[in-house]
Design a protein around this motif. Sequence first.
Motif, short mmCIF file in Angstrom:
data_model
loop_
_atom_site.label_atom_id
_atom_site.label_comp_id
_atom_site.label_asym_id
_atom_site.label_seq_id
_atom_site.Cartn_x
_atom_site.Cartn_y
_atom_site.Cartn_z
N CYS A 124 0.83 -1.20 0.00
CA CYS A 124 0.00 0.00 0.00
C CYS A 124 0.87 1.25 0.00
O CYS A 124 1.93 1.31 0.65
CB CYS A 124 -0.91 0.01 1.23
N TYR A 125 0.39 2.25 -0.75
CA TYR A 125 1.07 3.55 -0.83
C TYR A 125 0.02 4.64 -0.67
O TYR A 125 -1.16 4.45 -1.01
CB TYR A 125 1.78 3.70 -2.18
N PRO A 126 0.44 5.81 -0.19
CA PRO A 126 -0.54 6.89 -0.01
C PRO A 126 -1.06 7.46 -1.32
O PRO A 126 -2.17 7.99 -1.38
CB PRO A 126 0.23 7.95 0.79
N ARG A 127 -0.28 7.33 -2.42
CA ARG A 127 -0.71 7.86 -3.72
C ARG A 127 -0.40 6.82 -4.80
O ARG A 127 0.22 5.77 -4.50
CB ARG A 127 0.00 9.19 -4.02
N HIS A 128 -0.83 7.09 -6.05
CA HIS A 128 -0.55 6.14 -7.13
C HIS A 128 0.05 6.86 -8.33
O HIS A 128 -0.46 6.81 -9.43
CB HIS A 128 -1.80 5.35 -7.50
N ARG A 129 1.20 7.50 -8.10
CA ARG A 129 1.94 8.17 -9.15
C ARG A 129 2.98 7.22 -9.73
O ARG A 129 3.13 6.08 -9.29
CB ARG A 129 2.62 9.41 -8.59
N SER A 130 3.72 7.70 -10.71
CA SER A 130 4.77 6.88 -11.32
C SER A 130 5.87 6.54 -10.31
O SER A 130 6.48 5.47 -10.38
CB SER A 130 5.36 7.59 -12.53
N GLU A 131 6.10 7.45 -9.34
CA GLU A 131 7.13 7.17 -8.33
C GLU A 131 6.74 5.96 -7.48
O GLU A 131 7.57 5.10 -7.16
CB GLU A 131 7.34 8.39 -7.43
N GLU A 132 5.44 5.90 -7.11
CA GLU A 132 4.97 4.76 -6.32
C GLU A 132 5.02 3.46 -7.15
O GLU A 132 5.36 2.39 -6.63
CB GLU A 132 3.55 4.99 -5.82
N PHE A 133 4.70 3.56 -8.44
CA PHE A 133 4.74 2.36 -9.27
C PHE A 133 6.18 1.88 -9.42
O PHE A 133 6.45 0.66 -9.38
CB PHE A 133 4.14 2.66 -10.64
#
Length: 373
Positions: free
Chosen positions: A232-241
Amino acid sequence: MARQPRPPHIVLSPEEQQRLTELARRRKTLRGLAARAQLILLSAEQPYTSLTQIGEQLGVCRHTVRTWRQRFVQDRIAGLRDAPKPGAPRKIQDDDVERLIRLTLDSVPANATHWTTRSMAQASGMTQNAVFRIWRAFGLRPHLSESFKLSQDPLFIEKVRDIVGLYLSPPAKALVLCVDEKPQIQALERNGGVFPMQPGEIEKRAHDYVRHGTTTLFAALNAQVGTVIGKCYPRHRSEEFKAFLEEVNQNVPADLDVHLILDNYVTHKAKVVQDWLVGHPRFQLHFTPTSGSWLNLVESWFALLTTRQLRRGSFISTQALETAIERYIQQTNEDPKPFTWTKTADQILESVARFCKRQLSRVEEQKYRETQE
């Protein structure tokens, strides 16, 4: 008791042979009529076979074989149809049924978007019960509607064959993972009491809730085994991916190539992700067609997660929500169940083609009716 004479041998004309074959094979033929047609065909093909042996081939008794052979000899194909039933004559004739079906298919009521049994009864002059029975007999359900989306991807065929090929025949020394994110999962704290399920009563709970933030789950499903890598991540941007790709890289043995099946979301094609892939050549991305996320089996696992853990869960914080998700992933990996893909690419493409042809014929038929009116 005197022995009943054996019915004479059945000899079919070419026209009767063709007609009986059509009745036996056509899907829309009534089951009883199809069985009788098959009985006569067997009798003609095997003139010296006993009635008992023919009955064993069809799963009926010799008396049934004798009866329908005699009926055929007397009245030919017309004798295979059901005799008129006793009782009062029909009040609703075939023309009335056809008129009601056409009214159902070709029109809508003036004050609604679809017919109900009550409104159709008023429009047709029949009873609600009669409308219901006719609709059920012909599989008409005006109260139901489904949505569909046809992919406009110019590489639809190539992508279907690529992904289905990975499911049915995965490459050697490689791991195939279905990857996607489930964004904006809400941590909802359910307020109010819960009345537990009782015999004859479903569980009842208050619909009030308090929001405590959201989280995004990135997941990679090994469909052949049923295990999941998730975080789980707080956001779903390219950095999280990119960070999740690092997570996958650490959890997959270094001697295996990694084939990722994912959709066309912009996050998956960002430059930071492309740069990461250059440094990790064992990773290969396979994109589903546009509007073709149904090809990604991780969506099925997301559905299980939602049904079993999220929809009725109560979470006082995003941390509690993420803990529940991580616990479900752990339980999944302790007792994994494979997600088996069954249809070939050709079967899928043939199904899509049949659907398109069927819809096109309906549109053309509707246009023809409009010109006739």
